[in-house]
Design an enzyme around this catalytic site. Sequence first.
Site, short mmCIF file in Angstrom:
data_model
loop_
_atom_site.label_atom_id
_atom_site.label_comp_id
_atom_site.label_asym_id
_atom_site.label_seq_id
_atom_site.Cartn_x
_atom_site.Cartn_y
_atom_site.Cartn_z
N SER A 1 34.75 38.48 31.44
CA SER A 1 34.41 39.72 32.13
C SER A 1 35.69 40.53 32.27
CB SER A 1 33.77 39.45 33.49
OG SER A 1 34.56 38.55 34.25
N ASP B 1 42.72 46.86 50.82
CA ASP B 1 44.11 47.00 51.24
C ASP B 1 44.25 48.16 52.22
OD1 ASP B 1 44.99 44.93 49.55
OD2 ASP B 1 45.09 46.31 47.85
N HIS C 1 38.10 36.12 33.87
CA HIS C 1 37.99 37.52 34.28
C HIS C 1 39.32 38.20 34.02
CE1 HIS C 1 36.28 40.90 36.52
NE2 HIS C 1 37.44 41.01 37.16
N PHE D 1 53.90 43.81 41.31
CA PHE D 1 52.53 43.61 41.77
C PHE D 1 52.38 42.19 42.33
CE2 PHE D 1 47.80 43.83 40.30
CZ PHE D 1 47.41 43.93 41.62
N GLU E 1 37.91 43.89 34.26
CA GLU E 1 38.05 44.83 35.37
C GLU E 1 38.72 46.10 34.88
OE1 GLU E 1 39.46 43.68 39.47
OE2 GLU E 1 41.13 44.98 38.89
#
Length: 288
Positions: free
Chosen positions: A7, A101, A259, A210, A9
């Site tokens: 999958s 967030d 993912h 990140f 994002e």
Amino acid sequence: MTTPRVSFEFYPPRSVEASFRLHETVQALAPLRPEFVSVTFGAGGTTRKLTHEAVSAIHRTTDLKVAAHLTCVDATRAETLEIARGYVAEGVTELVALRGDPPRGAARFEPHPDGFADSCELIAALRETGDFTIRVGAYPDRHPEAADDLADVRWLKRKFEAGADAAITQFFFEAETFFRFRDACEKAGIDAPVLPGILPIEHWANARRFAERCGAKVPQWLDDAFATAARDGREDLLAIAVATELCSNLIDGGVEHLHFYTLNKPNLTRDVCHALGVTPEAALRDVA
């Protein structure tokens, strides 16, 4: 090696140029027949409208199953559930339910006075509607706000008890990180699907920043490898090799679904998928 399910994002575009890039990313990865794709929600709810537009466009123009991210940030309960009902009206019944967030510059998450206090409250309210498949976030490395090393496992269990169907982890750099988390989840009585999140590294400095923000541990060997690759001009080759080896190790350890965080840049994700045997031809054979 078993061919995994996948999958992807995406994140919502903020400009016309970014809209074209999202479209190109979707078109490049759709032939791999992902089980679903998801569209993120910006920090502090900053992309609420853009997320909705991107989800609607993918749902309307492709046959992909698309999941919309939904958070608790800066909205009342009524407003959040209205967004969810709007998705149902469009035929979108997959959600990724998150606390979210805090807005940029805020030290910590503060719930809206009339909003959901946390992701568990949001999940429970969505489950009461009966309309959604609900996925949630999970943290194989310790979340920056976690009280102790097992706090993330306890929170994930609460999310499943509230009505979540599956979880997607934050990215990590070593398979053993995921396996330790999976073992801890099983020990805590969690038997629902937990999908590992994979970040093909487009730019190491950005990925490292990140990682520091979200608590993902950065192994020294990876710092050293990208420093060497940068000198030799081989960052892309290293990125493909690192992500492919990580995924292969996960598959060898029993993982069946990966993912990918694409960052709306399809090439690395597509190359890694191809290396794992996830190709348009394989996808067509699976359907036949």
